[in-house]
Design an enzyme around this catalytic site. Structure first.
Site, PDB file in Angstrom:
ATOM      1  CB  SER A  92      -0.579   0.136   1.208  1.00 11.24           C
ATOM      2  OG  SER A  92      -1.353   1.530   1.569  1.00 11.24           O
TER       3      SER A  92
ATOM      4  CE1 TYR B 117      -3.605  -2.403   5.170  1.00 13.99           C
ATOM      5  CE2 TYR B 117      -3.491   0.010   4.922  1.00 13.99           C
ATOM      6  CZ  TYR B 117      -3.302  -1.256   4.052  1.00 13.99           C
ATOM      7  OH  TYR B 117      -3.843  -1.406   3.380  1.00 13.99           O
TER       8      TYR B 117
END
Length: 269
Positions: free
Chosen positions: A143, A156
């Site tokens: 990501s 995350y």
């Protein structure tokens, strides 16, 4: 119906929807048979049926929760033992938008299990098998938060920074053994990911949300171009090249037996 030379079998995790399901379609169109892994067996069957009808490729489904050790071990066994597998897509994962003080630590541990432990173990299963078979490709879905750690939940971001570092290390260690490694760093993408994370992508500015189909097509174009790190929303690829050059140069400046002088001055004071 697509007709291409068989390129072997691609195993895709998180393949029941979103990015994983699109990878299934695109890879089948490129000539891969498929092994699709996810928790939701009904949706896996739906994806498999669509792909088989569209491309005429063999699709095997594996219902598995990669957060459960027995299920994860079962998928590891497939990667080790099936000589037809030539490509692994580590796509399964979930995120969060809440800051540390508002996050449940048990949920964060589950995130680490799925985002870090599962792709690590699957990579450790696939890489030696690929080397023994003479080649293979590992695609890890990271990501943009791997670089922009301030953007979303810290665990995350840390989990995706791990995925990025693991992929770059794989390339460094195994490229000369016929193994390709690619980290894909999507930005905001129109999938159910955001609902699971706690913020629908419909609440984000439309100009920053990419269609999942466009994201996967860009990622595969990056793979075709030989990229180790592919960032679909990055408009100028030279920005990443310069960033990487700076990082590499900085990493060469750490081999010193003495602390930096700024610390010695502070100690003397």
């Amino acid at each position: 119906m697509t007709q291409q030379t068989n390129k072997g079998t691609a195993l895709i995790t998180g393949a029941s929807s979103g990015i994983g399901a699109i990878y299934a379609d695109r890879l089948a169109a490129r000539g891969y048979e498929l092994i699709l892994v996810a928790r939701n067996e009904t949706r896996l069957h739906e994806v498999a049926d669509r792909v088989e009808q569209a491309h005429g490729r063999k699709v095997t489904i594996v219902q598995a929760d990669l957060g459960e050790r027995d299920d994860l071990a079962r998928v590891e066994g497939i990667l080790k033992s099936d000589p037809a597998i030539t490509l692994l897509v580590n796509n399964a994962g979930f995120g969060g938008v809440t800051p540390l003080l508002e996050s449940n630590v048990d949920r964060m541990e589950q995130m680490i299990d799925i985002n870090v432990t599962a792709p690590t173990r699957l990579t450790y299963a696939a890489a030696p098998a690929f080397v023994a078979r003479g080649g293979g490709t590992i695609i890890n879905i990271a990501s943009i938060v791997a670089v922009g750690v301030e953007i979303l939940n810290g665990v995350y971001g840390a989990s995706k920074a791990y995925v990025l570092a693991l992929t770059q290390s794989l390339h460094y260690e195994l490229a000369d053994k016929g193994i390709r490694a690619q980290a894909v760093l999507p930005g905001a993408t129109a999938t159910e990911f955001w609902d699971t994370a706690g913020l629908s992508h419909a609440n984000l500015p439309a100009a920053m949300v990419m269609r999942a189909e466009d994201m996967v097509d860009a990622a595969l174009a990056g793979l075709d171009q030989g990229e180790v790190v592919t960032i679909p929303p990055l408009q100028d690829g030279n920005d990443w090249i310069e960033y990487e050059a700076t990082r590499r140069a900085l990493s060469q400046r750490f081999a010193h037996s003495m602390p930096g002088t700024r610390y010695l001055v502070a100690a003397a004071a």
